[in-house]
Scaffold this active site. Structure first.
Site, PDB file in Angstrom:
ATOM      1  CE1 TYR A   1      -3.184  -3.003   0.848  1.00 50.68           C
ATOM      2  CE2 TYR A   1      -4.563  -1.053   1.080  1.00 50.68           C
ATOM      3  CZ  TYR A   1      -4.442  -2.416   0.911  1.00 50.68           C
ATOM      4  OH  TYR A   1      -5.564  -3.187   0.804  1.00 50.68           O
TER       5      TYR A   1
ATOM      6  CD  GLU B   1     -11.956   2.859   2.003  1.00 46.18           C
ATOM      7  OE1 GLU B   1     -12.249   2.000   1.145  1.00 46.18           O
ATOM      8  OE2 GLU B   1     -10.842   3.393   2.096  1.00 46.18           O
TER       9      GLU B   1
HETATM   10  C1  LIG Z   1      -8.857   0.156   2.371  1.00 46.83           C
HETATM   11  C2  LIG Z   1      -7.921   1.109   2.398  1.00 46.83           C
HETATM   12  C3  LIG Z   1      -6.668   0.989   3.087  1.00 46.83           C
HETATM   13  C4  LIG Z   1      -5.739   1.988   2.928  1.00 46.83           C
HETATM   14  C5  LIG Z   1      -4.507   1.875   3.554  1.00 46.83           C
HETATM   15  C6  LIG Z   1      -4.236   0.768   4.315  1.00 46.83           C
HETATM   16  O1  LIG Z   1      -3.014   0.639   4.898  1.00 46.83           O
HETATM   17  C7  LIG Z   1      -5.168  -0.212   4.496  1.00 46.83           C
HETATM   18  C8  LIG Z   1      -6.389  -0.103   3.874  1.00 46.83           C
END
Ligand SMILES: C=Cc1ccc(O)cc1
Length: 178
Positions: free
Chosen positions: A26, A71
């Site tokens: 990520y 979200e």
């Molecule tokens: C679902 C989003 C999301 C964004 C960053 C993270 O480290 C985990 C989930």
């Protein structure tokens, strides 16, 4: 980046890339004290990217930060950053429909908010998929707050390496070749 994180201000404006112990990669940006942007390079929803997600961001104690948000998909996220130790702990709570149809969420979400809200009504929420993982931070950059160049295009193969190799941003943390 070698600074020691002490205050909330030290954290805001920081750009991170990290890999969870389950292999998911990520990229995440603390855009300001109530907003985050991110891009997903590996894992169940690789290819997804989001700008201007509202989030709760606090410092728990000097150098330790908690970030949480919910979200439009119905996914909830809680992240605890220990940047001085190059690590974080994240828990993602996915509604069942995201696990069943991850491809619906793999897009630039900002242009498809209606689809996310329709999907969370149409498909199952439960049982949720809870993913609690530690992650190792592989990159930290001081992008400054409200920098729209940090997360400004879809993720592609090799992008994290370009950033880590110093090829993606110029000296003012603007995207090169834009
Ligand atoms: C679902 C989003 C999301 C964004 C960053 C993270 O480290 C985990 C989930």
């Amino acid at each position: 980046m070698t600074k020691e994180f002490k205050t909330l201000d030290d954290f805001l404006g920081t750009h991170f890339i990290y890999t969870y112990d389950n292999g998911w990669e990520y990229e995440w940006y603390a855009k300001n004290d109530h907003t985050v942007d991110y891009r997903i390079h590996g894992g169940m929803v690789a290819g997804r990217w989001v700008k201007d997600q509202e989030a709760n961001i606090v410092m728990l104690t000097p150098g330790i930060y908690k970030v949480a948000w919910t979200e439009p998909t119905g996914t909830d996220v809680a992240l605890d950053f220990l940047p001085n130790e190059n690590k974080l702990n994240g828990t993602i709570f996915f509604p069942k429909w995201v696990q069943d149809h991850p491809e619906i969420t793999v897009t630039f979400q900002n242009e498809h908010i209606d689809l996310m809200e329709q999907s969370r009504e149409k498909y199952a929420t439960y049982p949720k998929l809870v993913v609690p993982e530690f992650a190792h931070i592989t990159y930290m950059g001081d992008a400054g707050q409200n920098n729209e160049d940090v997360i400004s295009e879809a993720p592609y193969s090799g992008l994290p390496d370009e950033i880590r190799d110093g090829k993606y941003f110029d000296e003012n943390y603007h995207r090169v070749n834009k």
